[in-house]
Write a protein that holds these residues in place. Sequence first.
Motif, PDB file in Angstrom:
ATOM      1  N   CYS A 132     -41.049  22.292   8.208  1.00 11.01           N
ATOM      2  CA  CYS A 132     -42.338  22.696   8.761  1.00 11.01           C
ATOM      3  C   CYS A 132     -42.089  23.554   9.999  1.00 11.01           C
ATOM      4  O   CYS A 132     -41.180  23.264  10.781  1.00 11.01           O
ATOM      5  CB  CYS A 132     -43.096  21.429   9.133  1.00 11.01           C
ATOM      6  SG  CYS A 132     -44.556  21.708  10.137  1.00 11.01           S
ATOM      7  N   ALA A 134     -43.940  23.879  12.655  1.00  7.70           N
ATOM      8  CA  ALA A 134     -44.512  23.400  13.926  1.00  7.70           C
ATOM      9  C   ALA A 134     -43.448  22.658  14.747  1.00  7.70           C
ATOM     10  O   ALA A 134     -42.309  22.474  14.305  1.00  7.70           O
ATOM     11  CB  ALA A 134     -45.713  22.508  13.648  1.00  7.70           C
ATOM     12  N   CYS A 136     -43.746  19.410  16.620  1.00  8.86           N
ATOM     13  CA  CYS A 136     -44.242  18.128  17.130  1.00  8.86           C
ATOM     14  C   CYS A 136     -43.059  17.314  17.645  1.00  8.86           C
ATOM     15  O   CYS A 136     -42.068  17.143  16.937  1.00  8.86           O
ATOM     16  CB  CYS A 136     -44.972  17.360  16.039  1.00  8.86           C
ATOM     17  SG  CYS A 136     -46.367  18.281  15.383  1.00  8.86           S
ATOM     18  N   CYS A 139     -41.860  14.432  15.521  1.00  6.30           N
ATOM     19  CA  CYS A 139     -41.931  14.821  14.101  1.00  6.30           C
ATOM     20  C   CYS A 139     -41.326  13.767  13.166  1.00  6.30           C
ATOM     21  O   CYS A 139     -40.212  13.304  13.345  1.00  6.30           O
ATOM     22  CB  CYS A 139     -41.230  16.150  13.878  1.00  6.30           C
ATOM     23  SG  CYS A 139     -41.334  16.652  12.149  1.00  6.30           S
ATOM     24  N   TYR A 140     -42.104  13.453  12.143  1.00  5.58           N
ATOM     25  CA  TYR A 140     -41.693  12.453  11.157  1.00  5.58           C
ATOM     26  C   TYR A 140     -40.492  12.932  10.344  1.00  5.58           C
ATOM     27  O   TYR A 140     -39.820  12.139   9.701  1.00  5.58           O
ATOM     28  CB  TYR A 140     -42.840  12.192  10.164  1.00  5.58           C
ATOM     29  CG  TYR A 140     -44.165  11.969  10.821  1.00  5.58           C
ATOM     30  CD1 TYR A 140     -44.443  10.740  11.415  1.00  5.58           C
ATOM     31  CD2 TYR A 140     -45.131  12.963  10.865  1.00  5.58           C
ATOM     32  CE1 TYR A 140     -45.663  10.521  12.030  1.00  5.58           C
ATOM     33  CE2 TYR A 140     -46.352  12.748  11.476  1.00  5.58           C
ATOM     34  CZ  TYR A 140     -46.612  11.523  12.056  1.00  5.58           C
ATOM     35  OH  TYR A 140     -47.813  11.308  12.667  1.00  5.58           O
ATOM     36  N   LEU A 141     -40.276  14.239  10.345  1.00  5.60           N
ATOM     37  CA  LEU A 141     -39.192  14.756   9.504  1.00  5.60           C
ATOM     38  C   LEU A 141     -37.824  14.572  10.157  1.00  5.60           C
ATOM     39  O   LEU A 141     -36.812  14.557   9.468  1.00  5.60           O
ATOM     40  CB  LEU A 141     -39.399  16.251   9.215  1.00  5.60           C
ATOM     41  CG  LEU A 141     -40.742  16.647   8.609  1.00  5.60           C
ATOM     42  CD1 LEU A 141     -40.755  18.125   8.272  1.00  5.60           C
ATOM     43  CD2 LEU A 141     -41.031  15.824   7.373  1.00  5.60           C
ATOM     44  N   ASP A 184     -45.950  20.474   6.186  1.00 10.67           N
ATOM     45  CA  ASP A 184     -47.373  20.685   6.403  1.00 10.67           C
ATOM     46  C   ASP A 184     -47.740  21.857   5.495  1.00 10.67           C
ATOM     47  O   ASP A 184     -47.460  23.016   5.823  1.00 10.67           O
ATOM     48  CB  ASP A 184     -47.651  21.018   7.872  1.00 10.67           C
ATOM     49  CG  ASP A 184     -49.142  21.100   8.139  1.00 10.67           C
ATOM     50  OD1 ASP A 184     -49.853  21.698   7.306  1.00 10.67           O
ATOM     51  OD2 ASP A 184     -49.597  20.573   9.160  1.00 10.67           O
ATOM     52  N   LYS A 215     -52.004  19.907  10.279  1.00 13.92           N
ATOM     53  CA  LYS A 215     -52.404  20.098  11.673  1.00 13.92           C
ATOM     54  C   LYS A 215     -52.751  21.567  11.911  1.00 13.92           C
ATOM     55  O   LYS A 215     -52.845  22.011  13.041  1.00 13.92           O
ATOM     56  CB  LYS A 215     -51.264  19.700  12.617  1.00 13.92           C
ATOM     57  CG  LYS A 215     -50.961  18.217  12.638  1.00 13.92           C
ATOM     58  CD  LYS A 215     -49.992  17.882  13.757  1.00 13.92           C
ATOM     59  CE  LYS A 215     -49.657  16.414  13.786  1.00 13.92           C
ATOM     60  NZ  LYS A 215     -48.670  16.037  12.773  1.00 13.92           N
TER      61      LYS A 215
HETATM   62  S1  SF4 Z   1     -45.158  16.248  12.595  1.00 16.90           S
HETATM   63 FE1  SF4 Z   1     -45.958  17.351  10.822  1.00 16.90          FE
HETATM   64  S2  SF4 Z   1     -46.906  19.223  11.662  1.00 16.90           S
HETATM   65 FE2  SF4 Z   1     -45.588  18.363  13.252  1.00 16.90          FE
HETATM   66  S3  SF4 Z   1     -43.630  19.452  13.030  1.00 16.90           S
HETATM   67 FE3  SF4 Z   1     -43.480  17.545  11.858  1.00 16.90          FE
HETATM   68  S4  SF4 Z   1     -44.126  18.069   9.773  1.00 16.90           S
HETATM   69 FE4  SF4 Z   1     -44.797  19.728  11.122  1.00 16.90          FE
END
Ligand code: SF4
Length: 380
Positions: A132, A134, A136, A139-141, A184, A215
């Motif tokens: 993604c 972005a 964040c 980030c969950y990734l 995302d 988002k």
């Molecule tokens: S939390 Fe979601 S929107 Fe934010 S960087 Fe990670 S994948 Fe992207």
Amino acid sequence: MPRPLSEAPHLSARLPAGHADQPISQADAPPVTTFQSQGRSARAWKPKHVYFTAAAWEEEHGRRIAERLDGLDVSYEVMKANRLPKLGGSTTRETYRKAKNTLAIVNAPPSQFRLTPIPPSADWQFHLAKGCPAHCQYCYLAGSLPGAPVTRAYANLDQILENNAAYIDPNKDLTTFEASCYTDPLGIEHLTGSLARTISWFGDQPAARLRWVTKYDDVTPLLDLPHNGQTRCRISLNADWVTRRLEGGTADLDARLGAMRRLAEAGYRIGAVLAPLMPFENWQEDYADLLDRLRSTLDFPVDLTFELITHRFTPGSKEILLDWYPNTSLDFDEERRSKKLNKFGSHKFVYPREQMQELKGYFTDRIARDFPEAEVLYFT
Ligand code: SF4
């Protein structure tokens, strides 16, 4: 009985012959909304490096993506084989910067055609992309995707969608599919068009439902799709305190709320994913403001769900995120958390039980009071 427009006394003299000889009525008028969507939209991502693997280049959807890139004046390189060039830098920061500016168009590997369940969100997860653009800071990734955080979008989309058909359970009214576990999808939609194709595909599947979350806010390309009510579009929302500090590169809260309203007006089922919930100082005040703004955004009947997800991290994700965002204001203090083991023997850090109960009580009460029409799918 309305008269033909051509007979209207103040207009007919100026209308060309044959023009508007059908009666028109107010019912034909497009809906008028007085809602003013404001806010700061997310900037459309323009990756500096784009690579197609040889196999992805052969795919019809790969070529569609190439056409989009041409139209957006984004240059790309087609590889001779299915390997991408070395994407790392000499430091963590450099690797991060480079990777977050890189889009790779690849084919989803065979392993991704064996779908896995994703409770409590959906029956199955499938992927349009991984990664993604972005930034964040929670980030969950981080920690779930190995290597540099490059965004890989899949060119063999048609096979991915066909494969989903095999997972629709004929013994159930509905089988649900989650498309945003590792990306995302709206954040890269202007480059790929994959989400729109997926929504249209699910529109033809009366026993399947698509779920995705974002988002970002540029929902315009999705509004006229034949979704047939088979897609639930969820917007990830948080208090301004979190959004402003921790969600770089995304749309601001007002822009996301505006997008949510437009999706609902286009007849989509919608969802609010309140995540990651954090008990920062004055959290109740800030989250009350968020819920008030959501309520005034959705001032007409909508099919709405809530998902409530508290912040959590693993030792691995903490290490990566602190490397990427060394100055983050995110609270990673393990002393203030409870350790939660999973069935594979690894663990994550969640808020202690009392804090979890307080958060759960607050949100479920507020939602029951202010959104009686909505369903809370889960709190975790
Ligand atoms: S939390 Fe979601 S929107 Fe934010 S960087 Fe990670 S994948 Fe992207």
